[in-house]
Design an enzyme around this catalytic site. Sequence first.
Site, PDB file in Angstrom:
ATOM      1  N   ALA A 117       0.792  -1.229   0.000  1.00  0.00           N
ATOM      2  CA  ALA A 117       0.000   0.000   0.000  1.00  0.00           C
ATOM      3  C   ALA A 117       0.821   1.275   0.000  1.00  0.00           C
ATOM      4  O   ALA A 117       0.308   2.340   0.321  1.00  0.00           O
ATOM      5  CB  ALA A 117      -0.928  -0.006   1.216  1.00  0.00           C
ATOM      6  N   ASN A 186       2.086  -3.742   7.659  1.00  0.00           N
ATOM      7  CA  ASN A 186       3.064  -4.294   6.729  1.00  0.00           C
ATOM      8  C   ASN A 186       3.870  -3.195   6.043  1.00  0.00           C
ATOM      9  O   ASN A 186       5.010  -3.414   5.625  1.00  0.00           O
ATOM     10  CB  ASN A 186       2.369  -5.158   5.673  1.00  0.00           C
ATOM     11  CG  ASN A 186       1.947  -6.510   6.218  1.00  0.00           C
ATOM     12  OD1 ASN A 186       2.724  -7.202   6.865  1.00  0.00           O
ATOM     13  ND2 ASN A 186       0.710  -6.887   5.979  1.00  0.00           N
ATOM     14  N   HIS A 216      -0.535   6.867   4.968  1.00  0.00           N
ATOM     15  CA  HIS A 216       0.856   6.532   5.291  1.00  0.00           C
ATOM     16  C   HIS A 216       1.718   7.717   4.874  1.00  0.00           C
ATOM     17  O   HIS A 216       1.745   8.082   3.692  1.00  0.00           O
ATOM     18  CB  HIS A 216       1.319   5.273   4.561  1.00  0.00           C
ATOM     19  CG  HIS A 216       0.488   4.055   4.843  1.00  0.00           C
ATOM     20  ND1 HIS A 216       0.515   3.396   6.048  1.00  0.00           N
ATOM     21  CD2 HIS A 216      -0.396   3.389   4.060  1.00  0.00           C
ATOM     22  CE1 HIS A 216      -0.318   2.373   6.006  1.00  0.00           C
ATOM     23  NE2 HIS A 216      -0.880   2.348   4.815  1.00  0.00           N
TER      24      HIS A 216
END
Length: 265
Positions: A117, A186, A216
């Site tokens: 991602a 992750n 993020h």
Amino acid sequence: MSTVRKVGIVGWGAIGRVVGAALAEGRVGGAELVCVVDNRPLGEAAPARQATFEEALETCDLIVEAAGQGVVREWGERVLESGTDLLIASTGALTDEDLAKRLLAAGPGRVYFTSGAVGGLDLLQAARSLGPLDEVRLTTTKLPSTLEQPWMDEDLLARIRSATGPVVVMSGTAREVPVKFPKSTNVAASVALAVGDLDTVRVQVVADPAAHRTRHLIEASGAHGAYRFEVAHLPDPGNPATSQVVPYAVLRSLAALAGRTGQIL
């Protein structure tokens, strides 16, 4: 004439179903879905037969892990030792340095990792080749319900559940955080793999009831430059802990492994 990669998928959840459907529809040139490994019934709509792990190793030359870190720990080495290649989506497992070393040393199968991602990892790898990065920070912000964990005490759970704004759930290194959030962080491991140092990457996990998109933010700096990347993904409706984009990152990695040309690598 190129060889078609025979693919087995481990995990028939939010990631596996999207990847499996794309393979079955022929949307990844040079790759064919052979089987799916999952302990749960797949249902009549599954596009391939259900198989045991052992059967998958006998019939596939590439296994896609889409079932969580536990599968990497339990089966990673066996996949590679059988001569089958392994594409890992749950990169958080690689924060176990002993496991990472064993996987990289195992063979004759080869191990690959997908970016998942987050973007910018290729640039961080390039910058790292110029010299070590002095500071790397990752801030991951998600809906509170996706971050609740069995190890949390009642005080922390209460703060998360009653939050009206951002709440810092945990701060630590990329070695520490993915272990505590095996389904949600992750990205921290992926950044650490790109940087080459689990302890350099400082991670902050934030619960925010307004985080309708998973965010993020990566900030890195060193003697040769400074870098900042931010992504904001819609969570998968069936599994909010996973961003919708993740299976498509897996498909892009599959396409590269199957030999599709004309793309940025």
